[in-house]
Design an enzyme around this catalytic site. Sequence first.
Site, mmCIF file in Angstrom:
data_model
loop_
_atom_site.group_PDB
_atom_site.id
_atom_site.type_symbol
_atom_site.label_atom_id
_atom_site.label_comp_id
_atom_site.label_asym_id
_atom_site.label_seq_id
_atom_site.Cartn_x
_atom_site.Cartn_y
_atom_site.Cartn_z
ATOM 1 N N LYS A 25 0.817 -1.205 0.000
ATOM 2 C CA LYS A 25 0.000 0.000 0.000
ATOM 3 C C LYS A 25 0.863 1.273 0.000
ATOM 4 O O LYS A 25 2.087 1.199 0.129
ATOM 5 C CB LYS A 25 -0.943 -0.021 1.215
ATOM 6 C CG LYS A 25 -2.004 -1.138 1.134
ATOM 7 C CD LYS A 25 -2.812 -1.073 -0.148
ATOM 8 C CE LYS A 25 -4.156 -1.763 -0.078
ATOM 9 N NZ LYS A 25 -4.149 -3.222 -0.011
HETATM 10 C C1 LIG Z 1 -5.531 -3.900 0.633
HETATM 11 C C2 LIG Z 1 -6.985 -3.638 0.685
HETATM 12 C C3 LIG Z 1 -7.783 -4.044 1.766
HETATM 13 C C4 LIG Z 1 -7.311 -4.936 2.870
HETATM 14 O O1 LIG Z 1 -6.141 -4.664 3.420
HETATM 15 P P1 LIG Z 1 -5.198 -5.785 4.133
HETATM 16 O O2 LIG Z 1 -4.354 -4.924 4.979
HETATM 17 O O3 LIG Z 1 -4.420 -6.453 3.038
HETATM 18 O O4 LIG Z 1 -6.069 -6.683 4.889
HETATM 19 C C5 LIG Z 1 -9.106 -3.680 1.769
HETATM 20 N N1 LIG Z 1 -9.638 -2.964 0.769
HETATM 21 C C6 LIG Z 1 -8.917 -2.576 -0.294
HETATM 22 C C7 LIG Z 1 -9.563 -1.779 -1.365
HETATM 23 C C8 LIG Z 1 -7.576 -2.928 -0.386
HETATM 24 O O5 LIG Z 1 -6.879 -2.578 -1.468
#
Ligand SMILES: *Cc1c(COP(=O)(O)O)cnc(C)c1O
Length: 397
Positions: A186
């Site tokens: 992210k």
């Molecule tokens: C990455 C993501 C999540 C979940 O995040 P994690 O930390 O991997 O559990 C939820 N929603 C969206 C749109 C994402 O891209």
Amino acid sequence: MPGFEIFGAEERKQVNDVLETGVLMRYGFEGMRNNHWKAKEFETTFAKRMNADYCQLVSSGTAALTVALASAGIGAGDEVIMPTFTFVASFESILALGAVPVLVDIDDTLTLNPEAVEVAITPKTKCVMPVHMCGSMANLRTLKSICEKHDLILLEDACQALGGTYEGKPLGSYGDLGCFSFDYVKTITCGEGGAVITNNKKYALHADHYQDHGHDHIGKDRGAETHPFLGYNFRISELNAAVGLAQLDKLDGILKTQKENYTILREVLETIEGVTFRRVPKGGEENYSFLNFFLPTEELTKKAHKALAEAGVDACFYWFTNNWHYINGWEHLRDLKSLGNLSAEVRSQMQDLNNTDFSKSDAIMGRTISSLIKIGWTEKQVRERAEAMKSAILMAL
Ligand SMILES: *Cc1c(COP(=O)(O)O)cnc(C)c1O
């Protein structure tokens, strides 16, 4: 969008602070921790950066969604409206609480179509969950007025759009609750982590308790705390929070670089007749983590995606046939394949997703390609990439 590209001395220093005391837990051990409260510090800094009154850090973005829903009182049989184009975490978090995901079409913003949301509302609907996919947002003004009209909670999944804004507000801060992910890929990363932000004091208190077994966090003796309601464990560790603190310092720099690289690519692709771009709602600014564009037909888009790969252009995604992000790839959801029994409410209320018409979403996703924006590219590399993308696309058209 990856903060991992610039993991360095700052992150190591933060983690070292924690390793030197050995207090890996965010609560308690006051005498031992040399005044390091990394999770707490992250929450204070992040809330401020996001213009929110409260922030609750948790173990993942999926946990953030689950905690946010639970904090707003969503439970068995409650319906939560979500888009067909998202990450699997959307329905995972809803189902984890025994609530029922209701999937509706997206529009050319690549996020929830407000008209489709309105049609899907029933007396059981409790929440609308727009997902700001690939760096840009849903039409939050319209969604908010729909939510106000029907007395629904507006929960923004801003996991992929950290740093984007709408009507001058940081994405995630416009609705009743906003969720972020700090997983490894992210915009900024904790390794694993997530956060909920809100201005609602009651939800904030619920989130604080719920993510730590319902502990009331009153006093300094954890063993003596009471539990006003049932909770779970979605806590983050101090090590992960420490990484996030260093990354948070780098956020503005990351966003700036993303915008520069995005702009170079976009200006070149704009010169191609037949290429159009994802609509950003009026009043919105992307976080520039992806450049999302459309080609005229599904067939041409498939050809262009193939040509891009053959030309060696990496990180261009065709989500329509990708297992992660679009309903086409979610056979396990469509067929409700779960290890144990699902709750009676889920079984009786779920849409028959194999026979629901999502042709409006198909018509958009079939024509969408997203290029990831990396922050480690040099300007020369971005310009070369832009030209390589242009010639590959022109070859397909
Ligand atoms: C990455 C993501 C999540 C979940 O995040 P994690 O930390 O991997 O559990 C939820 N929603 C969206 C749109 C994402 O891209």
